[in-house]
Design a protein around this motif. Structure first.
Motif, PDB file in Angstrom:
ATOM      1  N   THR A 106       5.993   3.832   0.839  1.00  0.00           N
ATOM      2  CA  THR A 106       6.757   5.017   1.259  1.00  0.00           C
ATOM      3  C   THR A 106       7.871   4.614   2.220  1.00  0.00           C
ATOM      4  OG1 THR A 106       4.786   6.399   1.028  1.00  0.00           O
ATOM      5  CG2 THR A 106       6.567   7.268   2.405  1.00  0.00           C
ATOM      6  N   ASN A 132       0.841  -1.210   0.000  1.00  0.00           N
ATOM      7  CA  ASN A 132       0.000   0.000   0.000  1.00  0.00           C
ATOM      8  C   ASN A 132       0.865   1.245   0.000  1.00  0.00           C
ATOM      9  OD1 ASN A 132       0.276   0.965   3.018  1.00  0.00           O
ATOM     10  ND2 ASN A 132       0.159  -1.265   2.999  1.00  0.00           N
ATOM     11  N   ALA A 133       0.239   2.407  -0.145  1.00  0.00           N
ATOM     12  CA  ALA A 133       0.998   3.648  -0.326  1.00  0.00           C
ATOM     13  C   ALA A 133       1.956   3.926   0.820  1.00  0.00           C
ATOM     14  CB  ALA A 133       0.025   4.817  -0.509  1.00  0.00           C
ATOM     15  N   HIS A 149      -6.004   7.474   1.655  1.00  0.00           N
ATOM     16  CA  HIS A 149      -5.375   6.307   2.303  1.00  0.00           C
ATOM     17  C   HIS A 149      -5.891   6.205   3.738  1.00  0.00           C
ATOM     18  CE1 HIS A 149      -2.527   3.185   3.054  1.00  0.00           C
ATOM     19  NE2 HIS A 149      -1.420   3.897   3.197  1.00  0.00           N
TER      20      HIS A 149
END
Ligand code: SDX
Length: 434
Positions: free
Chosen positions: A244, A239-240, A271
């Protein structure tokens, strides 16, 4: 390690140069195989283009598996439904970090180690005082978690497995303390210190709702439900925010900085910030009779509004976490004797959306954020704390992904390329000639 499925390859031809090349297809243990395009630029002198990485695999991972079409979520192979029913957050943390369910002794040792790292360096309390009292808790968490690297110099060598383990345990253990103090700071109450004789979720509730004047008696139902919410939010593949953390980790940044970056990414309303926006959206709708108008806005291509808590990049079926949380929301509100009229609005919104062609055609279903806010609100948390609670649960997933990245011999600094559409090279023009 993935194996190539029976010499499976994909051949591509560039019709401008007439050049062809074969690319191996890598098959994992489950899910969609991937085309290995690492030699693509060398073969064709071209880059691939995939804004938002909708069809791009960034790594090989053994941690979490999602099947978006079937609505499947596995932590190290165990279905989220079974972990939700039979496991707890500390056991799920151990599973995500080490790949296997712990024995009773391993679980007891892990829980003891985590509970004995919940205190933070006392000077860190000074960081909170630099914020305005109305600061968003996620702003405070970004700042304070990033600052941990200024205190814990004994666990910054990412190549040292012991340093990685110490930093991992510290982050999992201290996140609830930092989040609870972010909350206390915004309501002007003194910080409540963690207790080593309490469970993970129980301790967090104690730090949030106890005061020096009165002990907060933790309701076991509330503690168990919060523990379940942490488990459901623990990890979710690439996921984002996990991506990251991996991107920051690929530069060699220390774990505290990487997790602070993950917190920042999670905060976005597309998100983890969606759980806060769902309640704001339902407040704005107000009553069941106003739901059709909001659904119409969500469908209007000229209106940027989207239904928060709906849709998902991967799930094109029910988010299995939403199913578990939706059931828990109704049960917990009944047990607590809480009647939240907005729950009826949410149920009506879900009913209308799931019958509407726009949502059916785009395979948009409620996601993990749609119902979680009702439970958190019934527990006494303000909407502004919802994403901070998501961050507490997700810290172990970020840490597991970060450790896997550091240990992956294939990984190198993440550095995507681009399609340049700006000005071609041009000469400087003196100001009197412009
Ligand atoms: C989380 O990735 C993860 O795993 C995330 C997460 C995790 O555990 O880490 O699961 C947690 O972030 C859950 C998602 C929380 N976000 C929200 O609830 C915000 C609302 N949802 C949308 O913003 C959206 O659905 C996303 C961001 C979640 C996904 O966006 P995508 O994959 O980029 O989908 P898209 O924008 O390409 O949408 C496809 C179509 C579009 O319509 P068309 O252009 O084809 O006409 O569906 C529409 C979108 O407009 N659409 C929606 C919608 N979500 C997508 N329309 C109305 N309401 C929505 N919520």
């Amino acid at each position: 390690m993935s194996t190539s499925g029976k010499n499976h390859t994909v051949t591509m031809t560039d019709n401008a140069s007439g050049k062809s090349a074969e690319f191996p297809v890598m098959h994992g243990s489950a899910g969609v195989p991937v085309v290995d395009i690492r030699s693509f630029n060398k073969e064709f002198g071209l880059f691939t283009y995939d804004p938002g990485y909708t069809a791009t695999g960034s790594c090989q991972s053994k941690i979490t598996f999602i099947d978006g079409d079937k609505g499947i979520l596995l932590y190290r192979g165990y279905p989220i439904e079974q972990l939700s029913e039979h496991s707890d957050y500390m056991e799920s943390c151990y599973l995500l970090l080490y790949g296997e369910l712990p024995t009773a002794e391993e679980k007891a040792k892990f829980s003891y180690d985590i509970s004995h790292h919940t205190m933070v360096h006392d000077q860190i309390t000074n960081f909170f005082r630099g914020f305005r009292r109305d600061a968003h808790p996620m702003a405070v968490m970004c700042g304070v978690v990033g600052a941990l690297s200024a205190f814990y110099h004994d666990s910054l060598d990412i190549e040292d497995p012991w340093h990685r383990k110490v930093a991992s345990y510290r982050l999992i253990a201290k996140m609830p303390t930092i989040a609870a103090w972010a909350y206390k700071y915004t309501i002007g109450q003194p910080f409540v210190y963690p207790r080593n004789d309490m469970g993970y979720a129980e301790n967090f509730l104690h730090m949030c709702f106890s005061t020096p004047a009165e002990e907060y008696k933790v309701d076991p139902v509330v503690a168990k439900t919060l523990d379940l919410i942490f488990t459901l939010h623990a990890d979710h593949e690439q996921n984002a925010s996990a991506s990251t953390v991996r991107l920051a980790g690929s530069t060699g940044a220390n774990p505290y900085a990487c997790i602070a970056a993950g917190i920042a990414a999670l905060w976005g309303p597309s998100h983890g910030g969606a759980n806060e926006q769902v309640l704001n959206m339902l407040e704005e709708i107000g009553t069941v009779d106003k739901v059709p108008a909001m659904v119409a806005r969500a469908k209007d291509p000229n209106d940027s509004f989207r239904l928060f808590g709906f849709g998902h990049r991967v799930y094109k079926n029910f988010d299995p976490r939403a199913t578990v949380i939706g059931k828990a929301a109704h049960e917990v509100l009944d047990i607590l004797g809480v009647h939240d009229p907005l729950l009826e609005v949410a149920v009506e919104l879900e009913r209308i959306a799931l019958e509407d062609e726009y949502f059916i055609q785009r395979r948009l279903y409620p996601n993990v954020d749609f119902y979680s806010g009702f439970i958190l609100k019934a527990m006494g948390f303000p909407v502004s704390m919802f994403t901070a609670l998501f961050a507490i649960g997700r810290t172990v997933g970020w840490i597991a992904q970060w450790n896997e990245l550091i240990e992956d011999p294939e990984q190198k600094i993440n550095r995507p390329r681009q399609l340049y559409i700006g000005e071609p090279s041009r000469d400087y023009v003196p100001v009197d000639k412009r």
